[in-house]
Design a protein around this motif. Structure first.
Motif, PDB file in Angstrom:
ATOM      1  N   THR A 160     -24.247   9.525 -32.584  1.00 14.94           N
ATOM      2  CA  THR A 160     -25.145  10.665 -32.414  1.00 14.94           C
ATOM      3  C   THR A 160     -25.822  10.546 -31.050  1.00 14.94           C
ATOM      4  OG1 THR A 160     -27.026   9.522 -33.428  1.00 14.94           O
ATOM      5  CG2 THR A 160     -25.603  10.804 -34.884  1.00 14.94           C
ATOM      6  N   THR A 161     -26.319  11.674 -30.564  1.00 17.34           N
ATOM      7  CA  THR A 161     -27.039  11.661 -29.286  1.00 17.34           C
ATOM      8  C   THR A 161     -28.306  10.821 -29.372  1.00 17.34           C
ATOM      9  OG1 THR A 161     -26.187  13.873 -28.762  1.00 17.34           O
ATOM     10  CG2 THR A 161     -28.138  13.124 -27.563  1.00 17.34           C
ATOM     11  N   ALA A 162     -28.989  10.882 -30.513  1.00 13.39           N
ATOM     12  CA  ALA A 162     -30.209  10.094 -30.682  1.00 13.39           C
ATOM     13  C   ALA A 162     -29.921   8.602 -30.601  1.00 13.39           C
ATOM     14  CB  ALA A 162     -30.862  10.427 -32.029  1.00 13.39           C
ATOM     15  N   GLY A 163     -28.796   8.156 -31.150  1.00 15.80           N
ATOM     16  CA  GLY A 163     -28.447   6.743 -31.078  1.00 15.80           C
ATOM     17  C   GLY A 163     -28.216   6.277 -29.650  1.00 15.80           C
ATOM     18  N   VAL A 164     -27.532   7.096 -28.852  1.00 20.71           N
ATOM     19  CA  VAL A 164     -27.293   6.728 -27.446  1.00 20.71           C
ATOM     20  C   VAL A 164     -28.607   6.672 -26.681  1.00 20.71           C
ATOM     21  CG1 VAL A 164     -26.022   7.312 -25.362  1.00 20.71           C
ATOM     22  CG2 VAL A 164     -25.024   7.803 -27.590  1.00 20.71           C
ATOM     23  N   VAL A 165     -29.484   7.645 -26.933  1.00 21.18           N
ATOM     24  CA  VAL A 165     -30.777   7.674 -26.240  1.00 21.18           C
ATOM     25  C   VAL A 165     -31.601   6.448 -26.598  1.00 21.18           C
ATOM     26  CG1 VAL A 165     -32.958   8.914 -26.034  1.00 21.18           C
ATOM     27  CG2 VAL A 165     -30.802  10.174 -26.012  1.00 21.18           C
ATOM     28  N   ILE A 166     -31.655   6.105 -27.892  1.00 19.50           N
ATOM     29  CA  ILE A 166     -32.437   4.943 -28.322  1.00 19.50           C
ATOM     30  C   ILE A 166     -31.893   3.663 -27.702  1.00 19.50           C
ATOM     31  CG2 ILE A 166     -33.005   3.528 -30.336  1.00 19.50           C
ATOM     32  CD1 ILE A 166     -33.144   6.101 -31.957  1.00 19.50           C
ATOM     33  N   PHE A 167     -30.591   3.528 -27.630  1.00 19.31           N
ATOM     34  CA  PHE A 167     -29.998   2.326 -27.036  1.00 19.31           C
ATOM     35  C   PHE A 167     -30.370   2.216 -25.556  1.00 19.31           C
ATOM     36  CE2 PHE A 167     -26.884  -0.492 -25.267  1.00 19.31           C
ATOM     37  CZ  PHE A 167     -26.581  -1.373 -26.284  1.00 19.31           C
ATOM     38  N   HIS A 168     -30.268   3.316 -24.821  1.00 18.70           N
ATOM     39  CA  HIS A 168     -30.611   3.282 -23.396  1.00 18.70           C
ATOM     40  C   HIS A 168     -32.101   3.021 -23.183  1.00 18.70           C
ATOM     41  CE1 HIS A 168     -26.817   4.165 -21.496  1.00 18.70           C
ATOM     42  NE2 HIS A 168     -26.622   5.235 -22.244  1.00 18.70           N
ATOM     43  N   ASN A 186     -24.242   7.534 -15.277  1.00 22.62           N
ATOM     44  CA  ASN A 186     -22.960   6.907 -14.934  1.00 22.62           C
ATOM     45  C   ASN A 186     -22.454   5.939 -15.992  1.00 22.62           C
ATOM     46  OD1 ASN A 186     -22.763   8.186 -12.376  1.00 22.62           O
ATOM     47  ND2 ASN A 186     -24.198   6.698 -11.527  1.00 22.62           N
ATOM     48  N   ASP A 187     -23.180   5.790 -17.094  1.00 23.30           N
ATOM     49  CA  ASP A 187     -22.766   4.844 -18.123  1.00 23.30           C
ATOM     50  C   ASP A 187     -21.529   5.344 -18.860  1.00 23.30           C
ATOM     51  OD1 ASP A 187     -23.216   2.639 -20.233  1.00 23.30           O
ATOM     52  OD2 ASP A 187     -23.249   4.493 -21.417  1.00 23.30           O
ATOM     53  N   MET A 188     -20.662   4.400 -19.166  1.00 25.99           N
ATOM     54  CA  MET A 188     -19.477   4.744 -19.943  1.00 25.99           C
ATOM     55  C   MET A 188     -19.338   3.848 -21.174  1.00 25.99           C
ATOM     56  SD  MET A 188     -15.492   4.958 -18.744  1.00 25.99           S
ATOM     57  CE  MET A 188     -14.213   5.314 -19.942  1.00 25.99           C
ATOM     58  N   THR A 199     -18.517  10.988 -18.564  1.00 27.03           N
ATOM     59  CA  THR A 199     -17.692   9.829 -18.223  1.00 27.03           C
ATOM     60  C   THR A 199     -16.596   9.612 -19.266  1.00 27.03           C
ATOM     61  OG1 THR A 199     -19.373   8.460 -19.317  1.00 27.03           O
ATOM     62  CG2 THR A 199     -19.497   8.668 -16.917  1.00 27.03           C
ATOM     63  N   VAL A 200     -16.955   9.732 -20.529  1.00 31.91           N
ATOM     64  CA  VAL A 200     -15.964   9.559 -21.589  1.00 31.91           C
ATOM     65  C   VAL A 200     -14.990  10.726 -21.612  1.00 31.91           C
ATOM     66  CG1 VAL A 200     -15.655   9.255 -24.076  1.00 31.91           C
ATOM     67  CG2 VAL A 200     -17.605   8.207 -22.923  1.00 31.91           C
ATOM     68  N   ALA A 201     -15.482  11.933 -21.368  1.00 32.91           N
ATOM     69  CA  ALA A 201     -14.605  13.105 -21.368  1.00 32.91           C
ATOM     70  C   ALA A 201     -13.552  13.008 -20.269  1.00 32.91           C
ATOM     71  CB  ALA A 201     -15.437  14.371 -21.194  1.00 32.91           C
ATOM     72  N   LEU A 202     -13.935  12.569 -19.094  1.00 32.30           N
ATOM     73  CA  LEU A 202     -12.962  12.414 -18.021  1.00 32.30           C
ATOM     74  C   LEU A 202     -11.952  11.321 -18.347  1.00 32.30           C
ATOM     75  CD1 LEU A 202     -15.267  12.734 -14.879  1.00 32.30           C
ATOM     76  CD2 LEU A 202     -13.655  14.418 -15.770  1.00 32.30           C
ATOM     77  N   GLN A 203     -12.411  10.242 -18.975  1.00 32.54           N
ATOM     78  CA  GLN A 203     -11.484   9.187 -19.373  1.00 32.54           C
ATOM     79  C   GLN A 203     -10.496   9.689 -20.417  1.00 32.54           C
ATOM     80  OE1 GLN A 203     -11.561   7.399 -22.507  1.00 32.54           O
ATOM     81  NE2 GLN A 203     -10.020   5.877 -21.925  1.00 32.54           N
ATOM     82  N   GLN A 204     -10.951  10.525 -21.328  1.00 30.17           N
ATOM     83  CA  GLN A 204     -10.051  11.098 -22.326  1.00 30.17           C
ATOM     84  C   GLN A 204      -9.056  12.051 -21.698  1.00 30.17           C
ATOM     85  OE1 GLN A 204     -12.727  12.850 -25.174  1.00 30.17           O
ATOM     86  NE2 GLN A 204     -13.151  10.889 -26.208  1.00 30.17           N
TER      87      GLN A 204
END
Length: 313
Positions: free
Chosen positions: A176-184, A247-249, A264-269
């Motif tokens: 989820t977006t909230a999980g990524v935000v909390i981690f950062h 810039n995080d991937m 970043t993930v979308a371009l890698q995909q």
């Protein structure tokens, strides 16, 4: 007639020799050495030329990516991007039209903004409050808590990926977006607190005591005195955090929603699914690169002020 002592003539000659020797010494010492002449030249126009050339050399990949994003896939496969200078007719905006029509890329840009902006704002706000508390407020175990924050700076992100993934899965915020935000936010706060605490500690104590004598409480003291003085450091922290998150991937690849991944993930995909999809990859990569550059140059003055803060007293 002027009388001259027995040592008059000899004294005059000796004085003349000393004067000549001192003049020679002065002329010899006044001549700049080779090292000083080189230093003087590098401090002027020569240094500027070198810096300009270094800047242009650093911009070559960005220029190449921009020109590649403005060429058709056939031209990209046929020759290098420098052929544009010989054939300007190759330039076209069709790739950017396709990029705007690609739902994956446009949604990923929106997802990146929704992750980067909250992660940056939360780190700046919480880091500012905690930095002020560690610098100017007395509470039990303040120094030990600050040492614990400093110790967290050496914890690598990779160590926390598996346990945090399990934790987020149990509480329902994995992918989820909230999980990524909390981690950062969690991994950005130690550096933010360390940076701002050291900057706030340099504020003269007399200034804060004068504000307290005027009746200012901690909240007013923080908002009216500390924040304006700490604006350069806060701006530098915001720029750093924005660049790191944008810039995080690695974190996005693990914790972000697979349905709407960051850019970043979308371009890698795109690379994985379409091996030669250069007409989308080139403009997408340039857009993802130019946005952080715009943010950096927009706050360049504050960034330089924050980096140089404390260098000159």
């Amino acid at each position: 007639m002027t009388a001259t002592g027995p040592d008059g003539a000899g004294g005059t000659a000796e004085a003349a020799r000393k004067t000549h020797a001192s003049a020679s010494a002065r002329s010899g010492s006044g001549r700049p050495s080779l090292a000083s002449r080189i230093a003087a030249r590098t401090g002027g126009g020569a240094l500027r030329v070198v810096l300009v050339l270094a800047g242009l050399f650093w911009l070559i990949p960005a220029i190449g990516l921009l020109l590649s994003s403005l060429r058709s896939p056939a031209d990209i496969n046929a020759s290098g991007w420098w052929e544009v200078f010989a054939q300007p007719a190759q330039l076209t905006a069709e790739n950017y039209t396709r990029l705007l029509q690609n739902d994956t890329i446009t949604h990923s840009l929106l997802a990146t903004v929704l992750i980067t902006v909250p992660a940056t704002v939360l780190v700046v706000v919480i880091g500012s409050l905690a930095g002020y508390a560690f610098a100017w407020m007395d509470f039990p175990g303040r120094d030990w808590w600050f040492l614990a924050v400093v110790a967290l700076l050496v914890v690598p992100v990779q160590v926390a990926l598996v346990p945090v993934s399990r934790l987020f899965g149990e509480i329902g915020i994995f992918e989820t977006t909230a999980g990524v935000v909390i981690f950062h936010v969690a991994f950005g706060l130690p550096f933010a607190i360390f940076l701002l605490r050291n900057f706030f500690a340099e504020i003269p104590r007399e200034l804060l005591e004068a504000a307290r004598l005027d009746g200012a409480g901690e909240i007013r003291l923080f908002t009216r005195v500390v924040l304006p003085l700490g604006a350069p450091a806060i701006a530098s922290l915001g720029i750093f955090q924005f660049l790191w998150v944008w810039n995080d991937m690695l974190v996005a690849l693990i914790f972000a929603d697979s349905e709407s991944p960051p850019i970043t993930v979308a371009l890698q995909q795109q690379v994985r699914q379409f091996g030669n999809n250069i007409d989308v990859l080139a403009p997408g990569a340039f857009v993802s690169m130019v946005i952080p550059l715009v943010v950096f140059f927009a706050f360049q003055r504050q960034f330089v002020s924050g980096v140089m803060a404390g260098a000159v007293k």
